[in-house]
Design an enzyme around this catalytic site. Structure first.
Site, short mmCIF file in Angstrom:
data_model
loop_
_atom_site.label_atom_id
_atom_site.label_comp_id
_atom_site.label_asym_id
_atom_site.label_seq_id
_atom_site.Cartn_x
_atom_site.Cartn_y
_atom_site.Cartn_z
N LYS A 10 39.54 46.70 46.21
CA LYS A 10 40.82 47.06 45.59
C LYS A 10 40.78 48.52 45.18
O LYS A 10 39.71 49.13 45.02
CB LYS A 10 41.13 46.18 44.37
CG LYS A 10 40.10 46.26 43.23
CD LYS A 10 40.29 47.42 42.27
CE LYS A 10 39.21 47.50 41.20
NZ LYS A 10 39.21 48.80 40.48
N ASP A 136 37.98 42.11 36.04
CA ASP A 136 38.74 42.26 37.29
C ASP A 136 38.83 40.97 38.09
O ASP A 136 39.63 40.89 39.03
CB ASP A 136 38.11 43.33 38.18
CG ASP A 136 38.38 44.74 37.69
OD1 ASP A 136 39.25 44.91 36.81
OD2 ASP A 136 37.72 45.68 38.19
#
Length: 313
Positions: A10, A136
């Site tokens: 990401k 995350d």
């Protein structure tokens, strides 16, 4: 049962950091998007009782119970009362401790595979478990691009068009950045008055003017070579370039796939010509996380391909 999936990397298009909280964490407002590159995660669940095993071919230092993927499997077994043996194999493609969420994504991939294999459908329990593993990890359980708030647990879907990126990861160990250090440097910069705190703002529709990372300035102040890498991206034609997460990876946004590919080749050429060891990656943002699929042997995949190619057209 044996399942496989891609654990996507990401980038953070936006990362705003609030003051440190009483629990030691910071309130965040961040826009994260998954990429079309990442690790291949292979999870095998045995019908018999046994331990969790995790291997990363070619990276023996990542093998074993301390790998976040193995810790995710152990946490899943405790939470849902499972004692079946779990074997995890990770083909590592995302750079480690790079600000790209590789370990968190691997952990989420394991949770998704185990949930499917063992028919666990309690999404709220999985999300809570993900947050215990890492800030995350909940994002990688979600549907795709998302604004995250709090520690990262409050997610709201975001619409982000496909973006063509070039990522530059400095392999020089002296440029490595621990996430805790990045946040501490930001707190110190704010305490000294050299960096004013920003309002976190509200999640909204993505637009290029939102691009920004509160951690970038204090990290660049201590690792000036990162500024040179940002300059490489802009010099190669990026419309904008910033650091992802807590770094040290930086990335640039390009006007199309061809421009990004040309820039990646140019930066690789510069690296061979003397720019310190860097890994240059071509990537595109995607609108959803990859699915979990049953594992198939290369032989069976090859035979299916042969059957398809032998059909009359």
């Amino acid at each position: 049962m044996r399942l496989v999936t891609l654990a996507p990397a990401k980038v953070n298009l936006v990362l705003r950091v609030g003051p440190v909280r009483a629990d030691g964490y910071h309130d965040l407002r961040t826009l994260m998007v998954p990429l079309d590159l990442g690790d291949r995660v292979d999870v095998r669940v045995s019908p018999r009782r046994g331990p969790v095993r995790c291997t990363v071919p070619g990276r023996p230092e990542l093998d074993g119970p301390e790998n976040l993927a193995a810790r995710a499997a152990e946490a899943f077994r405790r939470r849902f009362g499972v004692d079946r043996a779990v074997s995890i194999r990770i083909e590592k493609r995302t750079p480690v401790t790079a600000g790209l969420g590789g370990g968190s994504s691997d952990a989420a991939a394991v949770l998704r595979c185990l949930a499917r294999a063992l028919r666990v459908r309690d999404g709220a329990a999985l999300a809570a478990l993900a947050l215990e593993i890492g800030s995350d990890v909940p994002f990688f359980l979600g549907p795709g691009p998302a604004w995250a708030a709090g520690r990262g647990e409050r997610l709201s879907r975001a619409e982000v068009p496909p973006l063509d990126l070039v990522l530059v990861y400095p392999a020089d160990p002296s440029l490595a950045i621990r996430a805790g250090d990045a946040y501490r440097w930001l707190d110190e910069a704010r305490a000294s008055g050299s960096q004013a705190p920003r309002r976190l703002g509200r999640p909204g529709r993505w637009r290029p003017t939102l691009l920004g990372n509160d951690l970038q300035a204090p990290c660049v102040a201590r690792k000036p070579a990162l500024q040179a890498l940002l300059g490489l991206l802009v010099g190669a034609g990026a419309t904008a370039a910033i650091m992802s997460g807590s770094g040290p990876t930086v990335f640039g946004i390009f006007p199309g796939r061809g421009a990004a590919r040309g820039a990646a080749l140019a930066i690789q050429g510069r690296a061979k010509g003397g720019a310190a060891g860097v890994q240059v990656l071509l990537a595109r943002t995607v609108r959803r996380h990859p699915r979990v699929s049953p594992w198939r042997s290369p032989r069976s995949a090859s035979s299916r391909s042969t059957r398809r190619s032998s059909r009359p057209t």
